[in-house]
Motif scaffolding. Sequence first.
Motif, PDB file in Angstrom:
ATOM      1  N   ASP A  26       4.130   8.472  12.328  1.00  0.00           N
ATOM      2  CA  ASP A  26       3.238   9.321  10.808  1.00  0.00           C
ATOM      3  C   ASP A  26       4.217  10.539  11.308  1.00  0.00           C
ATOM      4  O   ASP A  26       4.219  11.418  10.783  1.00  0.00           O
ATOM      5  CB  ASP A  26       1.725  10.257  11.545  1.00  0.00           C
TER       6      ASP A  26
ATOM      7  N   THR B 176      -5.154   3.903   6.019  1.00  0.00           N
ATOM      8  CA  THR B 176      -4.557   2.613   5.892  1.00  0.00           C
ATOM      9  C   THR B 176      -3.969   1.613   7.024  1.00  0.00           C
ATOM     10  O   THR B 176      -4.406   0.933   7.331  1.00  0.00           O
ATOM     11  CB  THR B 176      -4.031   2.841   4.372  1.00  0.00           C
TER      12      THR B 176
ATOM     13  N   TYR C  51       1.782   4.590   1.675  1.00  0.00           N
ATOM     14  CA  TYR C  51       1.133   5.201   3.116  1.00  0.00           C
ATOM     15  C   TYR C  51       0.914   6.312   2.647  1.00  0.00           C
ATOM     16  O   TYR C  51       0.427   6.790   1.926  1.00  0.00           O
ATOM     17  CB  TYR C  51       2.786   5.714   3.590  1.00  0.00           C
ATOM     18  N   ASP C  52      -0.528   6.080   3.695  1.00  0.00           N
ATOM     19  CA  ASP C  52      -1.482   6.451   4.154  1.00  0.00           C
ATOM     20  C   ASP C  52      -1.972   6.779   5.849  1.00  0.00           C
ATOM     21  O   ASP C  52      -1.701   5.189   6.140  1.00  0.00           O
ATOM     22  CB  ASP C  52      -3.083   5.922   3.032  1.00  0.00           C
ATOM     23  N   THR C  53      -2.162   7.155   6.093  1.00  0.00           N
ATOM     24  CA  THR C  53      -2.417   7.227   7.960  1.00  0.00           C
ATOM     25  C   THR C  53      -3.689   6.389   7.911  1.00  0.00           C
ATOM     26  O   THR C  53      -3.609   5.449   8.878  1.00  0.00           O
ATOM     27  CB  THR C  53      -2.782   8.663   8.273  1.00  0.00           C
TER      28      THR C  53
ATOM     29  N   ARG D  43       6.013  10.873   7.521  1.00  0.00           N
ATOM     30  CA  ARG D  43       5.248  12.076   6.798  1.00  0.00           C
ATOM     31  C   ARG D  43       5.639  13.272   6.515  1.00  0.00           C
ATOM     32  O   ARG D  43       5.983  13.448   5.149  1.00  0.00           O
ATOM     33  CB  ARG D  43       3.744  13.047   7.570  1.00  0.00           C
TER      34      ARG D  43
ATOM     35  N   TYR E 140       1.107  -1.308  -0.095  1.00  0.00           N
ATOM     36  CA  TYR E 140      -0.040   0.083  -0.072  1.00  0.00           C
ATOM     37  C   TYR E 140       0.461   0.977  -0.065  1.00  0.00           C
ATOM     38  O   TYR E 140       1.775   1.565   0.710  1.00  0.00           O
ATOM     39  CB  TYR E 140      -0.820   0.262   1.405  1.00  0.00           C
TER      40      TYR E 140
END
Length: 520
Positions: A384, A232, A228-230, A388, A226
């Motif tokens: 994060d 998810t 990266y997405d918080t 991020r 995936y």
Amino acid sequence: MATIAGISGNQYVPGTKDYDNIKYQYATSTYGTERDLNPALIVQPRSKEDIAVALRYARERQVAVAIKTGGHQYSGASSTSAPNIQLDLEDAFKGPDDRVIFEKDDKAYARTSVSWSLGEFNAWLTEHKLFVPHGQCTEVHLGGHVQTGGYGQLARSFGLLGDHVISLEIVDTDGNFKEVTKATDPDLFWAFLGGSPGNLGVLTHFTIQVHRDQDYNGSRGMKALYFYDTATLKRLVDILTEMSDDPDFPPNYDLCISVLSEAFPLLDLWPGLDEVMARRHPELYGDNGVIFWPRTIIVYAQWVPLSRGDTCDMAWFDRIKEGSDWLLGSDRDVEEKPMSQLTGDWIFRNVREFEHPYVKRTYATRSRTLAADGWADWVVGRIDALVRPERNRCWLSCQLQCIGGARSAAARNGDGGATAYSWRDTTVAATMDCFHTPETKARAEDWQKVNDQEAIGPRGVFSREDRRMLWGSYGNWDLDAVWNLYYEDRAKYEKLQQIRKRVDPYGIFTPNPFCVKRAP
């Protein structure tokens, strides 16, 4: 120090050609100056006789010996400083007689040397349709790995690599060749597997019981990527937390979530990924056609039938794979695949995550209230905070794995007390390694300091006590001063001290402070 007469293998002293390359190990970039990882002599034995000669030499001259197979020990404990000697076994035992498979009483076994890497070992077993639980880093070698447990993707379903050992072949402090089993020397067998790796003798070979594909038909696995997405990551960690908090969750399932910062060389890790990503995401490729990887989440999930009548809950896989950018070997579904092949799919093909020094953390907990304590929100927030920000010159390699549950093999296999591996009741292990440049070391240390303060301790969101594993060691290098972080109680530690005193009376296996101190 001069080289040792009577040794057929290569020897290297400081200042000679190849010494600097040979002495290198994983910890060199971080601790190479601080901990003086510069042995006075490196010996690459070609036989057990070479090892015996080196040990007698060390005893006569009252110097210590460090033992290295792959050199992946994070604290640098497989090295030493002058005037001590390092035994480099990485290529010592790789002949045709140094690994063999045999069957007895309808069970399969493998005798192997410590010199093989996990990548080589796994490929050999897969060729014979066999498997055994072990770790995921391809260049970790078997010697240190088996002595520190052999934690890996199959911990819940099959336990640790070391749980499968039935015999150890060693060269002792006097240069004698011995086979150690539960029957011949139960205390030494116990201590070798989880006690004080590299400080009880030189392990050269061991025999383990292995598993056959034919006994686990219908196994399934998924390797998903995936971007990266918080949200998810939070969804995935919630699934892992639910699994961990449920003591009755079936032992057939294993789950591991990794988070990797941008620029991680995923093409090496994941064969076939380049073609898929070039088709799906051409925007990732620059004008020169070289891909620049974004931040990613990688999930390994697998189910195996452990007894007749076991059925797989495919809805569990469906929850995990939702929104994935790519699945292992398929754009569509979970694969039904022999276990020996799945274990090969789990291996990280990279020698090192990032070519930088690191501030390491591997936390362990026995908590079954992670959801109620808010750990999922906390760990996603901490990840994060590092991942991020753009171009902060710190890189994360994080791995969150569900290990426990009352029905987990990692817990059940310890009930007999045959091995000294600690923290058998671990429910989740969390590795959060921060790589950095010299200029951003303070940033990495500050990030980890917050993790330590908030995750661990009487009010820790992850664990109420500080539990560490020998394979993931960090912090104080004086093991005697922090024994309670690596062993459950004083009685266990003192038993290990007495065994060290018996098998290493001269102290030649004390090359650095990271070892169980011999009893007085």
